[in-house]
Design an enzyme around this catalytic site. Structure first.
Site, PDB file in Angstrom:
ATOM      1  N   ASP A 147       0.810  -1.220   0.000  1.00  0.00           N
ATOM      2  CA  ASP A 147       0.000   0.000   0.000  1.00  0.00           C
ATOM      3  C   ASP A 147       0.842   1.268   0.000  1.00  0.00           C
ATOM      4  O   ASP A 147       2.058   1.223   0.199  1.00  0.00           O
ATOM      5  CB  ASP A 147      -0.961  -0.003   1.204  1.00  0.00           C
ATOM      6  CG  ASP A 147      -0.279  -0.489   2.480  1.00  0.00           C
ATOM      7  OD1 ASP A 147       0.956  -0.429   2.551  1.00  0.00           O
ATOM      8  OD2 ASP A 147      -0.973  -0.936   3.397  1.00  0.00           O
ATOM      9  N   ASP A 172      -7.202  -2.040  14.217  1.00  0.00           N
ATOM     10  CA  ASP A 172      -8.596  -2.332  13.863  1.00  0.00           C
ATOM     11  C   ASP A 172      -8.715  -3.651  13.082  1.00  0.00           C
ATOM     12  O   ASP A 172      -9.768  -3.951  12.536  1.00  0.00           O
ATOM     13  CB  ASP A 172      -9.198  -1.179  13.042  1.00  0.00           C
ATOM     14  CG  ASP A 172      -8.494  -0.964  11.701  1.00  0.00           C
ATOM     15  OD1 ASP A 172      -7.542  -1.712  11.392  1.00  0.00           O
ATOM     16  OD2 ASP A 172      -8.894  -0.049  10.954  1.00  0.00           O
ATOM     17  N   HIS A 192      -6.963  -4.467  10.376  1.00  0.00           N
ATOM     18  CA  HIS A 192      -6.732  -4.397   8.925  1.00  0.00           C
ATOM     19  C   HIS A 192      -5.460  -5.109   8.492  1.00  0.00           C
ATOM     20  O   HIS A 192      -4.491  -5.208   9.241  1.00  0.00           O
ATOM     21  CB  HIS A 192      -6.751  -2.941   8.412  1.00  0.00           C
ATOM     22  CG  HIS A 192      -5.586  -2.086   8.834  1.00  0.00           C
ATOM     23  ND1 HIS A 192      -5.690  -0.730   9.043  1.00  0.00           N
ATOM     24  CD2 HIS A 192      -4.275  -2.388   9.049  1.00  0.00           C
ATOM     25  CE1 HIS A 192      -4.517  -0.235   9.360  1.00  0.00           C
ATOM     26  NE2 HIS A 192      -3.639  -1.220   9.379  1.00  0.00           N
ATOM     27  N   GLU A 220      -9.667  -1.722   5.577  1.00  0.00           N
ATOM     28  CA  GLU A 220     -10.307  -1.318   6.820  1.00  0.00           C
ATOM     29  C   GLU A 220     -11.582  -2.136   7.063  1.00  0.00           C
ATOM     30  O   GLU A 220     -12.050  -2.836   6.148  1.00  0.00           O
ATOM     31  CB  GLU A 220     -10.626   0.185   6.734  1.00  0.00           C
ATOM     32  CG  GLU A 220      -9.389   1.064   6.533  1.00  0.00           C
ATOM     33  CD  GLU A 220      -8.462   1.103   7.746  1.00  0.00           C
ATOM     34  OE1 GLU A 220      -8.364   0.111   8.489  1.00  0.00           O
ATOM     35  OE2 GLU A 220      -7.813   2.139   7.950  1.00  0.00           O
TER      36      GLU A 220
HETATM   37  C1  F6R Z   1       1.551  -1.256   6.080  1.00  0.00           C
HETATM   38  C2  F6R Z   1       0.292  -1.963   6.235  1.00  0.00           C
HETATM   39  C3  F6R Z   1      -0.453  -1.956   7.525  1.00  0.00           C
HETATM   40  C4  F6R Z   1       0.433  -2.222   8.745  1.00  0.00           C
HETATM   41  C5  F6R Z   1      -0.387  -2.148  10.033  1.00  0.00           C
HETATM   42  C6  F6R Z   1       0.470  -2.338  11.261  1.00  0.00           C
HETATM   43  O1  F6R Z   1       2.077  -1.425   4.770  1.00  0.00           O
HETATM   44  O2  F6R Z   1      -0.163  -2.528   5.279  1.00  0.00           O
HETATM   45  O3  F6R Z   1      -1.477  -2.912   7.461  1.00  0.00           O
HETATM   46  O4  F6R Z   1       1.018  -3.482   8.609  1.00  0.00           O
HETATM   47  O5  F6R Z   1      -1.040  -0.927  10.101  1.00  0.00           O
HETATM   48  O6  F6R Z   1       1.357  -1.279  11.400  1.00  0.00           O
HETATM   49  P1  F6R Z   1       2.475  -1.274  12.530  1.00  0.00           P
HETATM   50  O7  F6R Z   1       3.444  -2.347  12.166  1.00  0.00           O
HETATM   51  O8  F6R Z   1       3.110   0.091  12.425  1.00  0.00           O
HETATM   52  O9  F6R Z   1       1.785  -1.522  13.815  1.00  0.00           O
END
Ligand code: F6R
Length: 263
Positions: free
Chosen positions: A67, A136, A138, A143
């Site tokens: 992403d 959440d 994801h 989301e």
């Molecule tokens: C990032 C992504 C997100 C993160 C998630 C956890 O490319 O796709 O799904 O993996 O938000 O983020 P952290 O590791 O910062 O807790």
């Protein structure tokens, strides 16, 4: 899902790097899907170390990132493209023309998303997709409520994600409200999936996605329907799991079965 519980962040990082390195060695032209965020920083550090000290070769590996924030140019310091160069790409011998990160400042996100999906198909699909998990639930920026059939597209960020990610920006208002993300369907098409999580803050969501019902409200639960998903957690992220002892027992005894089937 195979659940591997490690003592701490360092051990989680080492274990996940070992899983990735094993796939790179098995298939030199591996198609590797990668994530950003705090969680994989240690994993990328370990991969860089394996490259430097043991010659782990990325020259034929193709990379697709999950992403990117919509509106951010690739060289913007808050972009995921920038993150990937700082934390991994510049430390290993990955070839520049084999790196794909969604282009946040594209004029036509819809057309770009279709193009991105085609590039994945052109190289035969993703062999191993690395994921983190949001508070959440994801995966990517899928989301709550994202369809399990969704493909790469623009997604509006959920309030909790904006709050969680504000730490990377000067102020919460600066966090982009939209992102281009692979869909749940894109992720589920990967042949293998590795999800990593660490810290107390992820304990509730890890319990929900591993032991709770499958629901598009927690998109990581889709992994329960995947045929080859490995989850590497540290103790804190695993602290609320009910069947922890069972997962540890399986981890410690699976060699018995693997030997029998000659893996
Ligand atoms: C990032 C992504 C997100 C993160 C998630 C956890 O490319 O796709 O799904 O993996 O938000 O983020 P952290 O590791 O910062 O807790």
């Amino acid at each position: 899902m195979e659940i591997i519980i490690t003592p701490d962040y360092e051990a989680m990082s080492k274990m996940s790097a070992v899983v990735i390195a094993r796939e790179v060695k098995r298939k030199h032209d591996l198609v590797l899907g990668l994530a950003t965020g705090d969680t994989p920083i240690g994993t990328y550090r370990e991969l860089a170390k394996l490259h430097k000290e043991e010659g782990l070769d990325f020259s034929k590996v193709t990379i697709f990132n999950l992403d990117e924030y919509l509106g951010l140019a690739p060289l913007n310091k808050n972009s995921y493209n920038y993150f990937m160069w700082e934390n991994l790409f510049k430390h290993v011998n990955v070839s520049q023309h084999k790196i794909f990160v969604p282009q946040g400042n594209t004029d036509d996100p819809e057309e770009f998303s279709e193009w991105y999906e085609k590039q994945i198909l052109n190289v035969g699909g993703i062999d191993l997709q690395v994921l983190g998990i949001g508070g959440d639930g994801h995966i990517g920026f899928n989301e709550p409520g994202s369809s399990f059939a969704s493909r790469t597209r623009v997604k509006g960020l959920y309030e909790q994600t904006i709050k969680d990610n504000a730490r990377f920006f000067d102020k919460e208002e600066d966090v982009p409200r939209f992102a281009i993300t692979m869909g749940v369907g894109t992720i589920m098409d990967a042949k293998k999936i590795l999800l990593i999580a660490s810290g107390e803050g992820k304990a509730d969501v890890c319990k929900e996605f591993i032991e709770g019902p499958v629901t598009s409200q927690i998109t990581a639960t889709a992994l329960q329907l995947h045929s080859y998903a490995i989850v590497v957690l540290d103790e804190k992220a695993a602290s609320k799991l009910e069947r922890k002892e069972y997962y540890n027992w399986v981890r410690d005894n699976k060699h018995v079965v693997e030997k029998r089937i000659g893996r």
